[in-house]
Design a protein around this motif. Structure first.
Motif, short mmCIF file in Angstrom:
data_model
loop_
_atom_site.label_atom_id
_atom_site.label_comp_id
_atom_site.label_asym_id
_atom_site.label_seq_id
_atom_site.Cartn_x
_atom_site.Cartn_y
_atom_site.Cartn_z
N GLU A 47 0.83 -1.20 0.00
CA GLU A 47 0.00 0.00 0.00
C GLU A 47 0.86 1.25 0.00
O GLU A 47 0.58 2.22 -0.71
N ARG A 48 1.93 1.24 0.80
CA ARG A 48 2.79 2.41 0.91
C ARG A 48 3.48 2.72 -0.41
O ARG A 48 3.62 3.88 -0.80
N HIS A 49 3.94 1.69 -1.11
CA HIS A 49 4.68 1.90 -2.34
C HIS A 49 3.82 1.76 -3.60
O HIS A 49 4.33 1.88 -4.71
N ARG A 50 2.52 1.46 -3.38
CA ARG A 50 1.57 1.34 -4.49
C ARG A 50 2.04 0.34 -5.54
O ARG A 50 2.16 0.64 -6.74
N ILE A 51 2.34 -0.87 -5.08
CA ILE A 51 2.81 -1.93 -5.97
C ILE A 51 1.89 -3.14 -5.83
O ILE A 51 1.15 -3.28 -4.85
N GLU A 52 1.94 -4.01 -6.81
CA GLU A 52 1.04 -5.17 -6.87
C GLU A 52 1.70 -6.47 -6.44
O GLU A 52 1.02 -7.45 -6.21
N ARG A 53 3.04 -6.47 -6.34
CA ARG A 53 3.73 -7.71 -6.02
C ARG A 53 5.01 -7.41 -5.26
O ARG A 53 5.58 -6.32 -5.39
N LEU A 54 5.46 -8.39 -4.49
CA LEU A 54 6.68 -8.25 -3.71
C LEU A 54 7.56 -9.48 -3.92
O LEU A 54 7.15 -10.60 -3.58
N ARG A 59 -0.88 -9.30 -4.38
CA ARG A 59 -2.04 -8.88 -3.59
C ARG A 59 -3.03 -10.03 -3.45
O ARG A 59 -3.66 -10.20 -2.41
N ARG A 60 -3.18 -10.80 -4.50
CA ARG A 60 -4.11 -11.93 -4.45
C ARG A 60 -3.66 -12.96 -3.41
O ARG A 60 -4.49 -13.53 -2.70
#
Length: 241
Positions: free
Chosen positions: A118-125, A140-141
């Motif tokens: 959420e902080r970095h507005r990304i979809e995957r890590l 996110r899924r």
């Protein structure tokens, strides 16, 4: 308390690219595997950056502007403009990727990973080990899987992990009801200070989306003890005979 870790929900077999992977091959990987992004690693499998579909679209849009002769009239380009200009000329994954890569470790909690996304507005890590080598990826899924737990699973974990193990409460001291992920705690605790502890720990149980407090207490230990003014004790002297 047991909390779900990133390593429990991540995808271990990661589609990735190397620095030298051509731009077109990156696009083929995304399309073939129906994914929206992938990490870029070096020869030691250490994560260097991440490429998303957005990076590819921006690269194509920037290249189109270049071919149309649209250029900035500023004498010196700002950083974002310089990055965009560089990506417009990108021919490999190493030139196209976004850096630095935001990564997590398998032992981190899902809540921590969600905050990072959420902080970095990304979809995957990308998930890395102690030596920053790629071991998996969390999307996110993946993080949303915890909300697929049944109400009964959530209720039983609150009873076992929160009330029994963490707070050492006798059985049936607190009645736990869970409906659509919202937990309601009913009962009477010995001390008032135990109520926020029960609520906070219940919030941390995976799958909980809300906690309703219906707890009461016997002793209010959150207020300072009342100070009574000292009483003078009358002394009665016996007369000697």
């Amino acid at each position: 308390m047991k909390t779900t870790k990133v390593g429990e929900v991540m995808t271990p077999d990661v589609i990735h690219a190397c620095q030298e992977t051509p731009f077109k091959d990156v696009a083929l990987l995304l399309a073939r595997h129906r994914i929206s992004g992938l990490p870029v690693v070096n020869a030691d499998d250490k994560v260097l950056g991440v490429i998303s579909e957005t990076d590819l679209v921006r690269r194509q849009a920037a290249q189109a502007r270049r071919t149309q002769g649209i250029r900035s009239r500023l004498p010196t380009l700002r950083r974002k403009a310089r990055v965009a200009a560089a990506k417009a000329r990108a021919m490999t994954a190493g030139q196209l990727m976004s850096t630095p890569a935001i990564t997590v470790h398998p032992e981190q909690r899902l809540a921590d990973a969600a905050r990072m996304m959420e902080r970095h507005r990304i979809e995957r890590l990308p998930v890395v080990d102690e030596e920053d080598r790629l071991v998996g990826i969390a999307t996110r899924r993946d993080l949303l899987r915890v909300f697929l737990r049944t109400d009964e699973e959530i209720r039983q974990e609150i009873i076992d992990e929160v009330l029994t193990k963490a707070m050492c409460l006798p059985p049936r001291t607190v009645i736990v009801l869970v409906h659509d992920g919202t937990a309601t705690l009913e009962g009477r605790l010995e001390r008032r200070s135990d109520i926020p502890v029960a609520l906070q720990l219940s919030w941390r149980v995976d799958g909980v989306v809300g906690v309703v407090n219906s707890l009461t207490f016997r002793v209010d230990d959150t207020r300072p003890p009342e100070k009574h003014p000292p009483r003078r004790i009358a002394h009665h002297w016996l007369l000697e005979r």
